[in-house]
Design an enzyme around this catalytic site. Structure first.
Site, short mmCIF file in Angstrom:
data_model
loop_
_atom_site.label_atom_id
_atom_site.label_comp_id
_atom_site.label_asym_id
_atom_site.label_seq_id
_atom_site.Cartn_x
_atom_site.Cartn_y
_atom_site.Cartn_z
N GLY A 1 0.81 -1.22 0.00
CA GLY A 1 0.00 0.00 0.00
C GLY A 1 0.84 1.27 0.00
O GLY A 1 0.37 2.31 0.43
N TYR B 1 12.28 1.23 -11.02
CA TYR B 1 11.30 2.24 -10.65
C TYR B 1 10.62 2.80 -11.90
O TYR B 1 11.29 3.22 -12.84
CB TYR B 1 11.98 3.39 -9.88
CG TYR B 1 11.01 4.48 -9.47
CD1 TYR B 1 9.96 4.22 -8.61
CD2 TYR B 1 11.16 5.78 -9.96
CE1 TYR B 1 9.07 5.22 -8.25
CE2 TYR B 1 10.27 6.79 -9.59
CZ TYR B 1 9.23 6.50 -8.73
OH TYR B 1 8.35 7.47 -8.37
N LYS C 1 -6.39 6.68 -2.54
CA LYS C 1 -7.11 6.86 -3.80
C LYS C 1 -8.24 7.86 -3.58
O LYS C 1 -8.88 7.86 -2.54
CB LYS C 1 -7.70 5.52 -4.26
CG LYS C 1 -6.62 4.50 -4.61
CD LYS C 1 -7.18 3.10 -4.71
CE LYS C 1 -6.05 2.10 -4.90
NZ LYS C 1 -6.49 0.72 -4.59
N ARG D 1 -8.72 -8.66 0.17
CA ARG D 1 -9.94 -8.19 0.84
C ARG D 1 -10.92 -7.59 -0.17
O ARG D 1 -10.55 -7.36 -1.32
CB ARG D 1 -9.55 -7.09 1.83
CG ARG D 1 -8.89 -5.91 1.11
CD ARG D 1 -8.65 -4.70 1.98
NE ARG D 1 -8.23 -3.55 1.19
CZ ARG D 1 -7.00 -3.31 0.80
NH1 ARG D 1 -6.02 -4.13 1.12
NH2 ARG D 1 -6.73 -2.25 0.05
N VAL E 1 -12.51 -0.68 -1.03
CA VAL E 1 -13.40 0.48 -1.05
C VAL E 1 -14.06 0.60 -2.42
O VAL E 1 -15.28 0.77 -2.54
CB VAL E 1 -12.61 1.77 -0.74
CG1 VAL E 1 -13.52 3.00 -0.86
CG2 VAL E 1 -11.96 1.71 0.64
N ARG F 1 -14.32 9.46 -3.74
CA ARG F 1 -14.31 9.28 -2.28
C ARG F 1 -14.45 10.65 -1.63
O ARG F 1 -13.56 11.50 -1.76
CB ARG F 1 -13.01 8.64 -1.81
CG ARG F 1 -12.79 7.25 -2.36
CD ARG F 1 -11.66 6.60 -1.59
NE ARG F 1 -11.22 5.38 -2.24
CZ ARG F 1 -10.32 4.55 -1.72
NH1 ARG F 1 -9.75 4.83 -0.55
NH2 ARG F 1 -9.98 3.45 -2.36
#
Ligand code: MV4
Length: 452
Positions: A163, A201, A236, A291, A294, A336
């Protein structure tokens, strides 16, 4: 089907799960902290039990309290939602040992995906593209040798991170030794595990993620991808489905490879496989989330699949019900809405004095707020998810602007204005998204209209 489901979460996702339980005819049990005594999830559920004081570690993260509530109320399954204990393999194991079904993948698969180096290897073994990189590094000499091989810039990541936590970009060989030491120290302090590895990267990636639903018996359905590049500090802000930058051939190829990888590891329940999409249009695996997320809502709107219902049904051992053709229909966008200061982005708790939720054709609002609700300061700042669905991206943006203009939240600071500006920004409208878009928007000058 389960006799009763304990919902080990709060806020909008607790409501989302309770609603799915109600439609399945399964009674639900809410748990809450003292700060959430008046929260909507305590009223929506069939039963509600207080499990502790406001700090999450004393309530929503309190495993013995949750197990006790399940045993006392007769719940035979736990839905963890997202955050809190959703990716805690130990919690999943404790539940199963107590005869309570954890609604999620097996604990062993959660552990595998929690180890970013093992997850990379598992994906690569099935032909999922990964970035040039390494296994866990022994020392800084090895790190320097590998970085030279991969080519600068490189990124050091914590094997137990995720994350966006525990990452360090290294642009030149002269910085590697110091960065390696810092990365190890931060990994040990942050995750109790000093293991770090290297990857090439990618400077200006898009974040693309694939929604999965699996039954643990060899069926892995891919429900299409989401584009989540509009974010700030790994939070996000806007997600959409499908990704405007992916071709149908790329989508088909990705779904086939990820399906093979997840069958190989015995995946079950919902999951999300995250990718970087680089400037040349190449996808590379980043990590897997085990999981419900959102932003699962945008996938629901374009596929018509109730992901929370299906994850409960799958955990209860029932056959997956999926439409034959799960190609996306139309376009969905989610904003959101957070309780936060628009300038400093600091959380803005307090009482909601006035509220108007948008509505109408193609508009969905998942929220736990109501007029006179007090937003507590103890938890994350998500107030609502505004999701619009329309026949194509252009129409979805028009609907989003209309819905954002109907949205009124008074009494606390929110990011509604930020969303209104992004929804009108030429780069967003053109689908020119990358993970630095918001930084460019916030900076005055030729990057586009300033946001403050
Ligand atoms: C990267 C990267 C560039 N190159 N890895 C951030 C979240 C975590 N899943 C991994 N992340 C990144 N990994 C390589 N090799 C850039 C990021 C990244 C990022 C990724 C997706 C969305 C937003 C991001 C913001 C900063 C960095």
């Amino acid at each position: 089907m389960f006799k009763k489901i304990l919902v080990a979460n709060r806020g909008e996702i607790a409501l989302r799960v309770i609603r799915a339980c109600r439609e399945l005819g399964v009674p639900s049990v809410a748990v809450h902290s003292t700060a959430d005594a008046h929260a909507l999830h305590t009223k929506f559920a069939d039963e509600s039990v207080c499990i502790g004081p406001p700090p999450a570690r004393d309530s929503y993260l309190n495993i013995p309290a949750l197990i006790s509530v399940a045993e006392i109320t007769g719940a035979d399954a736990v839905h963890p939602g997202y955050g809190f204990l959703a990716e805690n393999a130990e919690f999943a194991e404790v539940c199963e040992r107590c005869g309570i079904r954890f609604i999620g993948p097996p604990a062993a698969v959660m552990r595998l995906m929690g180890d970013k180096v093992r997850a990379r290897a598992a994906m690569a073994a099935a032909g999922v593209p990964i970035l040039p990189g390494t296994a866990v590094l022994g020392d800084d000499t090895e790190a320097a040798r590998e970085a030279d091989r991969i080519g600068y810039p490189v990124i050091l990541k914590a094997a137990a991170g995720g994350g966006g936590r525990g990452m360090k970009v290294v642009t030149a060989a002269g910085d590697l030794q110091a960065s390696f030491a810092t990365a190890r120290a931060e990994a040990r302090a942050g995750f109790g595990n000093a293991d770090v590895f290297l990857e090439r990267y990618v400077q200006r990636p898009r974040h693309v993620e694939l929604q999965i639903l699996a039954d643990g018996r060899g069926h892995v359905a891919a429900l299409g991808e989401r584009e989540c590049s509009v974010q700030r500090r790994h939070q996000k802000l806007i997600e959409e489905a499908p990704c405007p930058a992916l071709s149908q051939a790329q989508r088909d190829d990705l779904q086939a490879r990820v399906g093979a990888a997840l069958r190989a590891v015995g995946y079950a329940n919902v999951g999300t496989v995250e990718f970087l999409l680089d400037e040349e249009g190449r996808l590379s695996f980043m990590e897997m989330n085990t999981r419900i997320q959102v932003e699962h809502t945008v996938t629901e709107m374009v596929t018509g699949v109730d992901l929370v219902r299906e994850q409960i049904r799958q955990a209860a051992g029932e056959t997956l019900v999926l439409p034959a053709d799960i190609r996306p229909r139309g376009h969905a966008i989610e904003c959101r809405i957070n309780a936060e200061d628009p300038v400093t982005f600091a959380p803005s708790p307090g009482v909601i004095s006035a509220l108007n939720l948008p509505g109408g054709f193609g508009v969905r609002v998942d929220t736990h707020i109501y007029e006179d609700y007090r937003v507590p300061p103890h938890y994350d700042s998500l107030l609502a998810k505004l999701v619009v669905h329309a026949e194509n991206r252009r129409a979805a943006i028009a609907r989003l602007r209309r819905a954002l203009d109907e949205f009124v939240i008074e009494g606390i600071k929110t990011n509604l204005d930020l969303h209104r500006r992004v929804a009108r920004h030429p780069d967003f409208v053109a689908g020119n998204l990358d993970t630095h878009l918001l930084e460019r928007l916030a900076a005055p000058g030729p990057g586009g209209p300033p946001l403050r």
